[in-house]
Design a protein around this motif. Structure first.
Motif, mmCIF file in Angstrom:
data_model
loop_
_atom_site.group_PDB
_atom_site.id
_atom_site.type_symbol
_atom_site.label_atom_id
_atom_site.label_comp_id
_atom_site.label_asym_id
_atom_site.label_seq_id
_atom_site.Cartn_x
_atom_site.Cartn_y
_atom_site.Cartn_z
ATOM 1 N N ILE A 8 -38.062 -9.377 10.371
ATOM 2 C CA ILE A 8 -37.148 -8.951 11.438
ATOM 3 C C ILE A 8 -35.719 -8.924 10.908
ATOM 4 N N TYR A 9 -35.337 -9.975 10.183
ATOM 5 C CA TYR A 9 -34.000 -10.064 9.589
ATOM 6 C C TYR A 9 -33.718 -8.861 8.689
ATOM 7 N N HIS A 10 -34.654 -8.560 7.788
ATOM 8 C CA HIS A 10 -34.454 -7.471 6.833
ATOM 9 C C HIS A 10 -34.455 -6.109 7.519
ATOM 10 N N LYS A 11 -35.324 -5.926 8.496
ATOM 11 C CA LYS A 11 -35.386 -4.649 9.206
ATOM 12 C C LYS A 11 -34.080 -4.386 9.959
ATOM 13 N N ALA A 12 -33.557 -5.403 10.624
ATOM 14 C CA ALA A 12 -32.296 -5.247 11.361
ATOM 15 C C ALA A 12 -31.142 -4.973 10.400
ATOM 16 N N ASN A 13 -31.069 -5.733 9.323
ATOM 17 C CA ASN A 13 -29.968 -5.557 8.381
ATOM 18 C C ASN A 13 -30.052 -4.234 7.624
ATOM 19 N N GLU A 14 -31.252 -3.713 7.434
ATOM 20 C CA GLU A 14 -31.399 -2.393 6.820
ATOM 21 C C GLU A 14 -30.816 -1.324 7.747
ATOM 22 N N LEU A 15 -31.035 -1.464 9.048
ATOM 23 C CA LEU A 15 -30.441 -0.525 10.011
ATOM 24 C C LEU A 15 -28.913 -0.593 9.978
ATOM 25 N N VAL A 16 -28.379 -1.798 9.919
ATOM 26 C CA VAL A 16 -26.924 -1.974 9.852
ATOM 27 C C VAL A 16 -26.391 -1.319 8.579
ATOM 28 N N ARG A 17 -27.061 -1.545 7.476
ATOM 29 C CA ARG A 17 -26.631 -0.955 6.201
ATOM 30 C C ARG A 17 -26.699 0.572 6.269
ATOM 31 N N ARG A 18 -27.800 1.081 6.765
ATOM 32 C CA ARG A 18 -27.999 2.526 6.842
ATOM 33 C C ARG A 18 -26.993 3.217 7.769
ATOM 34 N N CYS A 19 -26.674 2.565 8.883
ATOM 35 C CA CYS A 19 -25.767 3.175 9.872
ATOM 36 C C CYS A 19 -24.310 2.808 9.632
ATOM 37 N N GLY A 20 -24.057 1.782 8.825
ATOM 38 C CA GLY A 20 -22.682 1.392 8.500
ATOM 39 C C GLY A 20 -21.928 0.741 9.643
ATOM 40 N N THR A 21 -22.645 0.146 10.584
ATOM 41 C CA THR A 21 -21.999 -0.469 11.740
ATOM 42 C C THR A 21 -22.912 -1.519 12.372
ATOM 43 N N ARG A 22 -22.302 -2.407 13.148
ATOM 44 C CA ARG A 22 -23.045 -3.343 13.988
ATOM 45 C C ARG A 22 -22.928 -2.960 15.469
ATOM 46 N N ASP A 23 -22.311 -1.823 15.723
ATOM 47 C CA ASP A 23 -22.195 -1.290 17.076
ATOM 48 C C ASP A 23 -23.562 -0.717 17.464
ATOM 49 N N THR A 24 -24.239 -1.387 18.382
ATOM 50 C CA THR A 24 -25.618 -1.003 18.696
ATOM 51 C C THR A 24 -25.713 0.354 19.379
ATOM 52 N N LEU A 25 -24.702 0.751 20.127
ATOM 53 C CA LEU A 25 -24.726 2.073 20.755
ATOM 54 C C LEU A 25 -24.662 3.165 19.686
ATOM 55 N N ARG A 26 -23.839 2.939 18.666
ATOM 56 C CA ARG A 26 -23.761 3.895 17.551
ATOM 57 C C ARG A 26 -25.044 3.889 16.732
ATOM 58 N N ILE A 27 -25.605 2.701 16.523
ATOM 59 C CA ILE A 27 -26.859 2.618 15.767
ATOM 60 C C ILE A 27 -27.946 3.416 16.484
ATOM 61 N N ALA A 28 -28.068 3.209 17.792
ATOM 62 C CA ALA A 28 -29.091 3.936 18.561
ATOM 63 C C ALA A 28 -28.927 5.441 18.386
ATOM 64 N N SER A 29 -27.703 5.912 18.499
ATOM 65 C CA SER A 29 -27.430 7.334 18.341
ATOM 66 C C SER A 29 -27.777 7.817 16.933
ATOM 67 N N GLU A 30 -27.392 7.030 15.934
ATOM 68 C CA GLU A 30 -27.653 7.395 14.528
ATOM 69 C C GLU A 30 -29.144 7.522 14.233
ATOM 70 N N ILE A 31 -29.971 6.707 14.887
ATOM 71 C CA ILE A 31 -31.408 6.727 14.579
ATOM 72 C C ILE A 31 -32.201 7.582 15.571
ATOM 73 N N GLY A 32 -31.486 8.318 16.423
ATOM 74 C CA GLY A 32 -32.153 9.286 17.286
ATOM 75 C C GLY A 32 -32.663 8.767 18.611
ATOM 76 N N ILE A 33 -32.126 7.663 19.077
ATOM 77 C CA ILE A 33 -32.506 7.157 20.394
ATOM 78 C C ILE A 33 -31.477 7.656 21.403
ATOM 79 N N TYR A 34 -31.958 8.224 22.482
ATOM 80 C CA TYR A 34 -31.073 8.689 23.556
ATOM 81 C C TYR A 34 -30.659 7.496 24.418
ATOM 82 N N ILE A 35 -29.368 7.392 24.681
ATOM 83 C CA ILE A 35 -28.827 6.326 25.537
ATOM 84 C C ILE A 35 -28.462 6.931 26.886
#
Length: 176
Positions: A8-35
């Motif tokens: 879980i730790y590595h999966k979450a941190n990989e998303l942060v690394r890939r998206c370049g942010t800890r802003d979850t709204l931006r992360i969702a948008s970057e990975i294709g989740i509609y908010i």
């Protein structure tokens, strides 16, 4: 247990690394989740849904920024860890908000904690003697999310003496 915590730790941190942010709204948008910000929710803070190959997070529009970031991170956790379960039925609804006794809810909480809270910064601040309330203020997150993060770091081998573990329903007192 250790493998799951580390995964879980590595999966979450990989998303942060890939998206370049800890802003979850931006992360969702970057990975294709509609908010979707929904104003009609009374007690429901958020919900994740996966229907027809589309991923959606519904957020209560009356939440403050810190809570919205936390809830969005929690729902991203469901996307990353429990997408198959969301395909069945109406999605993952948080009727028992952030229930720590439910494995999927705890995992989504842990995922949100890793998304929102940088481990190195947390360890540095904790090393300076800040308590969990001060840490949550400095890191602009909920104190219970700090405790979940510290608990997860303990599961991975660190030795934090935690004042308490968050109540299973710590978000039930959030007013929107």
């Amino acid at each position: 247990m250790l493998q799951k915590a580390e995964a879980i730790y590595h999966k979450a941190n990989e998303l942060v690394r890939r998206c370049g942010t800890r802003d979850t709204l931006r992360i969702a948008s970057e990975i294709g989740i509609y908010i979707h910000q929904i104003g009609g929710f009374k007690e429901l803070l958020g919900m994740y849904s996966y229907q027809h190959k589309e991923r959606h997070i519904l957020l209560n529009s009356n939440m403050d920024c810190i809570t919205a970031q936390m809830v969005c991170g929690h729902e991203i956790g469901h996307d990353a860890l429990h997408r198959d379960q969301a395909k069945i039925g109406m999605g993952l609804q948080e009727f028992t908000l952030f229930d720590m006794r439910n494995e999927m809810e705890y995992e989504a909480n842990a995922f949100a904690a890793h998304l929102r809270i940088d481990s190195e910064e947390l360890l540095k601040l904790a090393g300076h003697g800040y308590d969990v309330v001060q840490l949550s203020s400095i890191m602009e997150t909920n104190v219970n999310l700090i405790l979940i993060k510290l608990n997860e770091l303990n599961r991975m081998g660190l030795q934090f003496n935690l004042p308490y573990i968050p109540c299973s329903d710590f978000l039930k007192n959030v007013t929107v």
